[in-house]
Each structure stands twice: as C-alpha cells, then as structure tokens.
Design a protein around this motif. Structure first.
Motif, PDB file in Angstrom:
ATOM      1  N   ALA A 339       0.842  -1.205   0.000  1.00 40.39           N
ATOM      2  CA  ALA A 339       0.000   0.000   0.000  1.00 40.39           C
ATOM      3  C   ALA A 339       0.874   1.251   0.000  1.00 40.39           C
ATOM      4  CB  ALA A 339      -0.933  -0.009   1.197  1.00 40.39           C
ATOM      5  N   GLY A 340       1.954   1.236   0.780  1.00 37.34           N
ATOM      6  CA  GLY A 340       2.868   2.376   0.791  1.00 37.34           C
ATOM      7  C   GLY A 340       3.530   2.595  -0.557  1.00 37.34           C
ATOM      8  N   THR A 341       3.886   1.495  -1.227  1.00 40.01           N
ATOM      9  CA  THR A 341       4.480   1.603  -2.558  1.00 40.01           C
ATOM     10  C   THR A 341       3.492   2.192  -3.560  1.00 40.01           C
ATOM     11  OG1 THR A 341       5.896  -0.311  -2.091  1.00 40.01           O
ATOM     12  CG2 THR A 341       5.614   0.309  -4.399  1.00 40.01           C
ATOM     13  N   LEU A 342       2.233   1.749  -3.482  1.00 40.29           N
ATOM     14  CA  LEU A 342       1.204   2.304  -4.358  1.00 40.29           C
ATOM     15  C   LEU A 342       1.003   3.793  -4.081  1.00 40.29           C
ATOM     16  CD1 LEU A 342      -1.514  -0.507  -4.344  1.00 40.29           C
ATOM     17  CD2 LEU A 342      -0.024   0.151  -6.246  1.00 40.29           C
ATOM     18  N   ARG A 343       1.018   4.165  -2.801  1.00 40.99           N
ATOM     19  CA  ARG A 343       0.867   5.581  -2.451  1.00 40.99           C
ATOM     20  C   ARG A 343       1.988   6.404  -3.080  1.00 40.99           C
ATOM     21  NH1 ARG A 343       2.451   9.899  -0.086  1.00 40.99           N
ATOM     22  NH2 ARG A 343       4.508   8.952  -0.094  1.00 40.99           N
ATOM     23  N   ASP A 344       3.218   5.899  -3.014  1.00 38.77           N
ATOM     24  CA  ASP A 344       4.352   6.613  -3.605  1.00 38.77           C
ATOM     25  C   ASP A 344       4.202   6.725  -5.119  1.00 38.77           C
ATOM     26  OD1 ASP A 344       5.424   6.832  -1.078  1.00 38.77           O
ATOM     27  OD2 ASP A 344       6.777   5.124  -1.309  1.00 38.77           O
ATOM     28  N   ALA A 345       3.700   5.652  -5.740  1.00 36.03           N
ATOM     29  CA  ALA A 345       3.512   5.677  -7.194  1.00 36.03           C
ATOM     30  C   ALA A 345       2.434   6.677  -7.590  1.00 36.03           C
ATOM     31  CB  ALA A 345       3.159   4.279  -7.698  1.00 36.03           C
ATOM     32  N   PHE A 346       1.338   6.704  -6.847  1.00 36.27           N
ATOM     33  CA  PHE A 346       0.272   7.668  -7.133  1.00 36.27           C
ATOM     34  C   PHE A 346       0.758   9.100  -6.914  1.00 36.27           C
ATOM     35  CE2 PHE A 346      -2.874   4.154  -5.955  1.00 36.27           C
ATOM     36  CZ  PHE A 346      -3.085   3.826  -7.281  1.00 36.27           C
ATOM     37  N   GLN A 721      -2.108  11.434 -16.981  1.00 35.71           N
ATOM     38  CA  GLN A 721      -2.045  11.260 -15.531  1.00 35.71           C
ATOM     39  C   GLN A 721      -3.164  10.346 -15.043  1.00 35.71           C
ATOM     40  OE1 GLN A 721      -3.423  14.481 -12.750  1.00 35.71           O
ATOM     41  NE2 GLN A 721      -1.254  14.596 -12.261  1.00 35.71           N
ATOM     42  N   GLN A 722      -4.384  10.543 -15.550  1.00 36.38           N
ATOM     43  CA  GLN A 722      -5.493   9.694 -15.165  1.00 36.38           C
ATOM     44  C   GLN A 722      -5.286   8.264 -15.654  1.00 36.38           C
ATOM     45  OE1 GLN A 722      -9.084  11.542 -16.610  1.00 36.38           O
ATOM     46  NE2 GLN A 722      -8.410  13.573 -15.991  1.00 36.38           N
ATOM     47  N   SER A 723      -4.763   8.101 -16.865  1.00 39.62           N
ATOM     48  CA  SER A 723      -4.554   6.765 -17.421  1.00 39.62           C
ATOM     49  C   SER A 723      -3.494   6.007 -16.639  1.00 39.62           C
ATOM     50  CB  SER A 723      -4.144   6.874 -18.899  1.00 39.62           C
ATOM     51  OG  SER A 723      -5.136   7.529 -19.645  1.00 39.62           O
ATOM     52  N   TRP A 724      -2.432   6.708 -16.270  1.00 42.17           N
ATOM     53  CA  TRP A 724      -1.374   6.049 -15.513  1.00 42.17           C
ATOM     54  C   TRP A 724      -1.856   5.603 -14.138  1.00 42.17           C
ATOM     55  CZ3 TRP A 724       2.907   3.869 -17.004  1.00 42.17           C
ATOM     56  CH2 TRP A 724       3.489   4.263 -18.207  1.00 42.17           C
ATOM     57  N   THR A 725      -2.833   6.315 -13.610  1.00 37.48           N
ATOM     58  CA  THR A 725      -3.402   5.902 -12.327  1.00 37.48           C
ATOM     59  C   THR A 725      -3.995   4.499 -12.423  1.00 37.48           C
ATOM     60  OG1 THR A 725      -3.908   8.191 -11.757  1.00 37.48           O
ATOM     61  CG2 THR A 725      -5.092   6.483 -10.559  1.00 37.48           C
ATOM     62  N   ASN A 726      -4.794   4.268 -13.459  1.00 35.83           N
ATOM     63  CA  ASN A 726      -5.389   2.941 -13.646  1.00 35.83           C
ATOM     64  C   ASN A 726      -4.315   1.900 -13.911  1.00 35.83           C
ATOM     65  OD1 ASN A 726      -7.994   3.977 -13.388  1.00 35.83           O
ATOM     66  ND2 ASN A 726      -8.104   4.509 -15.553  1.00 35.83           N
ATOM     67  N   LEU A 727      -3.288   2.279 -14.671  1.00 37.44           N
ATOM     68  CA  LEU A 727      -2.243   1.320 -14.993  1.00 37.44           C
ATOM     69  C   LEU A 727      -1.461   0.916 -13.746  1.00 37.44           C
ATOM     70  CD1 LEU A 727      -0.915  -0.216 -17.311  1.00 37.44           C
ATOM     71  CD2 LEU A 727       0.670   1.691 -17.587  1.00 37.44           C
ATOM     72  N   ILE A 728      -1.186   1.874 -12.861  1.00 38.23           N
ATOM     73  CA  ILE A 728      -0.460   1.568 -11.627  1.00 38.23           C
ATOM     74  C   ILE A 728      -1.247   0.577 -10.772  1.00 38.23           C
ATOM     75  CG2 ILE A 728       0.291   2.556  -9.421  1.00 38.23           C
ATOM     76  CD1 ILE A 728       1.037   5.092 -10.994  1.00 38.23           C
ATOM     77  N   ALA A 729      -2.550   0.844 -10.618  1.00 42.59           N
ATOM     78  CA  ALA A 729      -3.380  -0.037  -9.798  1.00 42.59           C
ATOM     79  C   ALA A 729      -3.419  -1.445 -10.385  1.00 42.59           C
ATOM     80  CB  ALA A 729      -4.791   0.530  -9.681  1.00 42.59           C
ATOM     81  N   ASN A 730      -3.607  -1.540 -11.694  1.00 41.08           N
ATOM     82  CA  ASN A 730      -3.710  -2.861 -12.309  1.00 41.08           C
ATOM     83  C   ASN A 730      -2.368  -3.567 -12.411  1.00 41.08           C
ATOM     84  OD1 ASN A 730      -6.611  -3.430 -13.334  1.00 41.08           O
ATOM     85  ND2 ASN A 730      -6.276  -1.291 -13.841  1.00 41.08           N
ATOM     86  N   SER A 731      -1.273  -2.815 -12.334  1.00 40.78           N
ATOM     87  CA  SER A 731       0.046  -3.456 -12.348  1.00 40.78           C
ATOM     88  C   SER A 731       0.233  -4.350 -11.128  1.00 40.78           C
ATOM     89  CB  SER A 731       1.149  -2.394 -12.384  1.00 40.78           C
ATOM     90  OG  SER A 731       1.114  -1.685 -13.583  1.00 40.78           O
TER      91      SER A 731
END
Length: 851
Positions: A339-346, A721-731
């Motif tokens: 979760a912390g890694t995802l927060r940093d990515a977002f 920016q919005q597209s990368w958000t979905n990509l990060i989550a699905n990664s």
C-alpha cells in the motif's frame, strides 16, 4: 481430521507450498486494497495555518450520494462573511475570524516568478491569529501596499523588512512594502503565506461578502468537541450547508487536495478491490485445482476404502484451512508495505499529495485474512467436488488416466460465459453507451477468463493436435511431448490459465492506455486552431487579460478557457447516480476560429446563461440530448439545471462538459483562466500579433506565449495522468498473476519427478527428457498466448468503442510482440528450471519417493 491433514501437509509439501504462496500473495494484495480504502475514509493531514483554531467552520465540501460514497467538490465552497458574527455570539467563543484565501505568486530577485514547490496564499492580517502566527520582525500591514511574509518565503525571495516585493494574483501584479516577517506555531510545510490588510485581502478575493472559512478561538478551558456541537446547532439555520471541523480534521478544510485525495482513494480501492478479490480467488482456485488433481490416486484410494464424500471434503477443507490461515496471516503484513508503494507511485504521477499519509490499522489485515481463507475454502471445495462425488471405481480409473472428455455441464458453462463475455465487451458499448459500457468492457475480461478456464483442456488438445505433426518430427522427445500434452490436458490447462490471464491483462491495459492517449492527443492537437495560446507559469490568467489582448492590433478572436470539474446527476438503470466530469468554460464568441470541439449535434453559439454542451460520452452516460435539461453541480457544489445546446466529439482532449465562461468562473476557487486562445484577424497579421503578445508577456507577471502544439501536449499530459493511475493499480494485479504463473508452472513440473524417473529407467536420457519438456512448454506458451489474445481483443475493442467511438483500437505491434515474448520467456524459464531441479538425483530414488 486436523491430525490427518497436518500429516498430509508435512509429507506432500510441494502442492501445499504452491497453495501457500498463492494465498500469501493474495492476502497481501487484498490487504493493500483495504489500507487504501481505510486511508480514504480516515486519513488526513495536520492543519498548519488553522492549527491555532479550536474549531473551524467551512462550507460542505461533498455531495451526499445515496447508496454510494460521497463525491468531493473540486472547488472551494465559501461561506457568507456574516456567519462570523453569528459564530462569535455562541457561548464559549472568544472570537470568530473570517479568512480570505487568495492564490498568489511572487517575483524573485531577478524579477522572474519564484518557483516555491508549493502554493503561495494571501490572507487578511486578522486571520493570522488562527495560526497562530507571531511577528519575528517588524509590524503588521497598515496600508493596501503593505505585506507581511512568512520567514521562509522572505528568505527564498531574498527580501527583508523595508524592501519591496512584487506579488501577483493571476497575471495582475502589484508592488508591496514588506513591513514584517512572521512564523506559524505549527510551521508551514505545504504552503507559503503572505498577509495583507483585511480590506486588501477582501478586495483581491473578488468576493468581499464571502470568506474561505471561519476560525473560532475558544475561551480558556472550553472543550473543542462540545463547542463544535454548539456551533453546529447555532448555525443550523444557515441557508447554505456548513461543516464544523476539529483536531486533525481541520486539515481537510485547509487543504482541498486532501479531501479530494481521500475521495479518489475510496473510489479507486472500492472498484479495484472487488476486481482484485475476484482475481485472487480465481488464481487460488486454479492452484488448488492443480494440487487436488495431482492427488487423484491418493483420494481415489480413500474413496475405495469407504471414505465418504463428506470425509473427503472435510480432509481437503482442513488441509486448506491450515495452509490458508497461516499464509493469509503472514501475507497481510506485506500488504501494508505494498500500500505504501502504491501511495508513492500515485504521488509520483500527481494524483496524491506527496505528504499524504496512509491510515494503518488492523482492520484491512483482518479483512484480508477472512476473505482469503473463505475464498480458499470455496476454491478447495470446487476443486475436490468431482473426486469426492464420483464412484470409487471411477475415481481409481481416473487416478491413472484423465477422463477422455469434459462434462457437458462444464463445457456448456464455459461456452455460455464466453458468449456473455463477448456480449459485454462488444455488444454492450453499442446498446448501452457511456460509463456503463466502459465498465462492461473492462469486466468482460474476467468473464472470458472464467469461460476459457472451464474449456481450457479443450484448448490444450486443440493446440496439441495442430502442433502434433511438428512435435513428432523429433522422434523420442517429440513423440513423448505430443502424447503427454494430449493425455494430460487438464494438468496443462491449470498451467495455461494463469499465464493466459497475465497476457490478457497486460495486452488489454497497455492497448487501452495507448488507444485513449492517442485519441486524446489527436483531439487536443487538431482541436486547437488558434494561432497562439497564452498561459501562466503560476496560478492562472486574470480575467481582465482577455480584454487587454482583444485590444491588441491585429487580434481577431481571443477565447478565454477556464477549467474545473462538475458533477452530473442522472438515472442509471434503476437508481440515481452522480459522477464527476472534467469541465471547461469558454466564451462562445468566435470560438470556431480558436477551438474545434467537433460539434455533432446543436451548436455552441447558444452557449450562454444556464446552458451546457456535453461530449458524446457524457451525453450518452447521462442519457441526454440537445434540448434536454442536465442536473449539474458546479465546482463549488452549486446546483444548476442547464439546457443542453450541443453534443461534441472531442471530450477526451478538452473535457466532457463545456459551460459558458462566466458561469463556470463564478463557481471556481481562484476565478483565474487556464489559457487564452488567440487568433489573428488575417493571415498577414499573425507575425504582428505574435510580436505584440511576446511584448505583452515581458511586462505581465507569469504570462507566457505558447504554440498550439505545446498547449495540446499539456492537455494530453493531464489525461495521461489519469490513465497512468489505472495502470499503476492494475500493475499490482498483474504482478500477482505473474507470481501465480511461475508458482503454478513450477508446481506442475516438479510434481512430475516420478514420471521423469520412470522415463529415465526405461532408457530416456536427461537431454531427451529436457527436450520433451521444452516442447511441452511451447504447447503451454502457444496455448496461453492464443487464449490471452482471444481474451484481450474483445475487451480492448469494446473499451475503444466505448471511450473513442471507434471499434479499431490503437495497437502497437511492438507492445503485443513484447508481451508475447515475455509470456514465452516466463513460461519456458519456469518449466525449464523446474525440470532441471526434478531431474536431479537418482531415478530409482525418485520412483520410490515421488508422488
């Protein structure tokens, strides 16, 4: 039963280790989603400028949505300034101070706009008591051209008491004399502060009758919670909804991005968490199905000695409970790190503030453990269903050879799911366009995956049949590979399914991202037909700049553009839904000479007063057409019923909602334009206009002249920016699937050590065995790639149709070839390395100790 289960686990570690890894990683994924959800509900940022207030009063910053999460407004909801006097009369209140917050910029020593890395806000001097701010040098402001700076800002700007500094609101600047320096008790990490006289701050805010918030200073000894309750009751009769804040919740009022980030996390984790849970259960089910399949002989013997179906289920359930419980508990901890890694990515892509702290509590871990254990139990029950129910004699026969064909029920179920998946992916976008179509196209991937998993053995047999002539050219190894893949299609199917899922997810996500980015980039590039674009390198453009530019000789049209976010409320199937959409406000006069929105119905000439133009996506989502009335909440929550005057095509490039400029401006926080599109009166005037605009920019704070293609790149970047958000989550899901792929392939291969030993005892060499497995790996890889492409294409086409209106997605052959190559490498490496491990040792030992 637990004693027998524990004994089985100790003596059959291979399959249970694989199940342990699947549940362990699944628990981490589910826990990470839970942490994000709890953070969206509970987390926040400590107040800075309002840290000295016992209670803060602000406008209600969210819309209550029935049967769903509340939606946060994008703009500041202000309050009537008169409420401060009402609040001051409440018992326990020592004083009530209204705060005007004005976005500003400051010039550095060389006269250029100073890059601070965070916002600069101006306030009235009376609101300094809410910090509380204390003077470290000089005195407070007395005249309209006086200013007090926080000490860190003064140091960065290189000024001291007595110096003059240039401050600007938008592109309107003025010189101020620094009369004092101040510091906040709580410190300023997320902002810088400038204090002006209260009259000057009210004037610059453009709304002297309204305030950003009201800070309440309490009498000594007063309880903040009880005071907040009294204030809420006393102000309940206010014509506008208000909210009271205490403690760390004040940070939500002070920093709008915190509340918006919380709303983003809630929406993301709620939707993503459901998908993640389905994928986790699917992968765990596939792994456990393979583990049970490898124990057919043992379970058949138990059935033959009179073990009942209930006892078989009880045994397997006990084994899974022991393994899943330990794996889920141990896996929940790493979920907090993920979760912390995802927060940093977002935060890296700009959708979360860099200092947004996650809320860590045991609830997500407990939920992950319960859900993963229950999911594993359900998966184990399904995996053991056939073996537990069939006759003992049939079970013994099938323990040596697989059933010749799949059951009719399983085949029909798989076919039905595939048909439903195709319908959801391709038919739904044409029958029910809009956001529902996008959701249906995305969800169809999992439906297709379940369908292919059910008929997976048939797919393996089909590919084996096509490859058999090629395999048999290699004599011993090829003959064995063809015979094995044909006779053990169920076992290979368990290895193919997760590999195909990983390929499909990667292909769909990357193709959808490139399709929408390409469409948005094309719309932004072709939609700006102006000769020049004026923008700001700070807070925005002052509204009066448009009049100044229109007066420049040679200028034909100047179209101001302001950006915000609005909400549309509409009926979705059987209930009301509220959804946010990006919005822009434009002046329709001569807009065709500066901006091409690809109007398909109606026209933009009537865009004035209470009217709105919608992209075809927004119009289809809300079920609206030209002449209909749209229920809209503007950026600050103001409710409007607007007549639809046009439907346009370039929503991806410019926003889904277009409003009259003055209407949207009146409901934004700073009332500043994002851009000014300028077109010369004639071709011969372009050079003269360009020179004049360049000169204007040299004398106007923060103003810069851009080419249309530069402005289009900024537009595309905002969408990316919005597209990368979905990509990060699905990664995260994709990574989990890849781990499951390796896990399953290794388990399936190492469990064949006894088979390899038997082959070697009858004369097959190590090299021939490895070559046999190399050929089998290609059957697995080719089947997985074919299935993955089959699963990915319909959702990709459906998503393209739903978001761009075109059935042909933007496909990059290099990306698809790269995904196929990665799948091939992953499958081959997993099988090859585990084959080498299984071939170690003496064959005779493996015969007697293998399964």
């Amino acid at each position: 039963m637990f004693d027998i289960a524990w004994s089985t686990i100790k003596n059959r570690k291979g399959g249970f280790i694989a199940a342990f890894i699947a549940v362990f990683c699944g628990s981490a994924v589910v826990a990470a989603c839970g942490v994000l959800l709890m953070s969206g509900l509970l987390s926040g940022v400590s107040p800075e400028r309002y840290a000295g207030a016992a209670v803060m009063i602000g406008g209600k910053q969210s819309k209550d949505v029935a049967q769903n999460f509340d939606q946060h407004y994008a703009e500041r909801v202000t309050l009537p300034a008169s409420l401060a006097a009402e609040a001051a009369r409440v018992p326990g209140v020592r004083g009530a101070v209204g705060d005007h917050t004005i976005a500003m910029s400051i010039a550095g020593p060389q006269g250029r706009t100073l890059e601070l890395g965070h916002p600069l806000y101006g306030h009235g001097w009376e609101s300094a008591a809410l910090g509380p701010f204390s003077l470290t040098e000089g005195s407070g402001p007395r005249g309209d051209q006086d200013a007090v700076l926080d000490t860190a800002l003064a140091r960065k700007a290189g000024v001291k008491v007595g110096d003059r500094v240039r401050l600007a609101v938008g592109t309107t600047g003025a010189s101020y004399r620094v009369t004092g320096l101040t510091t906040a008790k709580a410190g300023l990490d997320r902002q810088s502060a400038v204090f002006l006289t209260d009259a000057r701050a009210a004037q610059l805010s453009q709304r002297p009758d309204r305030v950003t918030a009201i800070g309440v200073l309490a009498e000594p000894g007063a309880d903040a919670g009880k005071l907040a309750d009294r204030l809420a009751k006393a102000l309940a009769g206010s014509p506008e909804p208000i909210s009271v804040y205490t403690g760390t919740d004040i940070g939500d009022l002070e920093f709008l991005d915190v509340g918006q980030s919380r709303g983003f996390l809630v929406a993301l984790s709620a939707s993503f968490g459901g998908t993640a849970l389905v994928v986790v259960v699917f992968v765990v089910s596939s792994t456990l199905g393979l583990a049970v399949h490898q124990r057919r002989r043992e379970l058949a013997m138990l059935r033959a000695i009179a073990a009942s179906p209930r006892q078989i289920h009880s045994l397997i359930g006990s084994e899974i409970l022991l393994v899943a419980a330990v794996a889920a508990v141990l896996g929940a901890g790493p979920g907090f790190l993920i979760a912390g890694t995802l927060r940093d990515a977002f935060a890296a892509v700009g959708v979360l503030p860099g200092d947004f702290e996650l809320s860590y509590n045991p609830t997500p871990a407990a939920a992950a453990v319960v859900l993963c254990v229950l999911g594993a139990q359900l998966a184990g029950f399904i995996a053991a269903f056939r073996t537990a129910r069939i006759q003992p004699v049939v079970a013994l026969r099938e323990s040596q050879t697989e059933p010749p064909r799949l059951s009719r029920v399983r085949l029909n179920a798989g076919r039905i799911l595939i048909v439903l998946g195709l319908a959801a992916a391709v038919v739904l976008p044409t029958a029910i366009p809009g956001q529902l179509a996008i959701a249906g196209a995305a969800g169809s991937l999992l439906i297709l995956m379940f369908g292919c998993a059910l008929i997976g053995p048939q797919l393996v047999k089909l590919v084996t049949g096509l490859l058999a002539p090629l395999l048999r050219r290699f004599r011993v190894s090829g003959y064995l590979a063809a015979a094995n893949t044909s006779a053990n299609s169920r076992r290979l199917s368990a290895a193919v399914v997760p590999l195909a899922l990983g390929a499909a997810m990667a292909l769909m996500q990357l193709s959808t991202l490139s399709t929408v980015e390409a469409a948005a980039g094309h719309q932004a590039a072709t939609g700006v037909v102006a000769d020049y674009v004026l923008a700001s390198d700070a807070t925005g453009l002052s509204p009066e700049l448009a009049g100044t530019v229109r007066a420049v000789p040679g200028v034909g049209t100047a179209t101001p553009v302001i950006r915000s976010q609005v909400m549309l409320t509409y009926r979705e199937i059987d209930k009301m839904a509220t959804r946010p959409f990006s919005a822009q406000g434009v002046d329709p006069r001569g807009i065709g000479r500066t901006l091409d929105l690809d109007v398909r119905k109606g026209n933009l000439e009537g865009l004035s007063g209470d009217t709105v133009a919608l992209s075809w996506m927004a119009a289809d989502t809300a079920g609206l057409g030209v002449g209909d009335t749209a229920d809209v909440n503007l950026g600050d929550g103001a409710e409007k019923k607007l007549k639809v005057v046009a439907v346009y095509g370039n929503g991806l490039g410019f926003g889904d909602v277009t409003l009259p400029h003055d209407l949207l401006t009146a409901h934004t926080t700073d009332r500043l334009d994002a851009a000014l599109l300028v077109t010369a009166a004639g071709a011969g005037d372009r050079a003269r206009v360009g020179t004049a605009l360049t000169g204007l920019a040299q004398h106007t704070p923060t103003l810069r002249v851009q080419r249309p293609d530069e402005f289009a790149a900024v537009q595309q970047g905002q969408f990316a920016q919005q597209s990368w958000t979905n990509l990060i989550a699905n990664s995260l899901l994709l990574l989990y699937v890849l781990i499951a792929v390796v896990n399953t392939l290794v388990m399936a291969t190492t469990a064949r050590s006894r088979e390899f030993a038997m082959l070697r005892l009858i004369g097959t060499s190590r090299r021939q065995t490895r070559r046999m497995m190399f050929m089998e790996s290609w059957v697995v890889v080719i089947t997985a790639v074919v299935a993955g492409v089959f699963i990915a294409v319909p959702p990709t086409v459906g998503s393209s149709l739903a978001m761009t209106g075109r059935a042909l997605p933007h496909v990059d052959p290099v990306v698809w070839a790269g995904v196929a190559a990665f799948v091939a490498l992953l499958g081959w490496a997993s099988i090859a390395l585990s084959t080498r491990s299984a071939l170690r040792g003496r064959p005779i030992d493996a015969v007697y100790t293998g399964d």
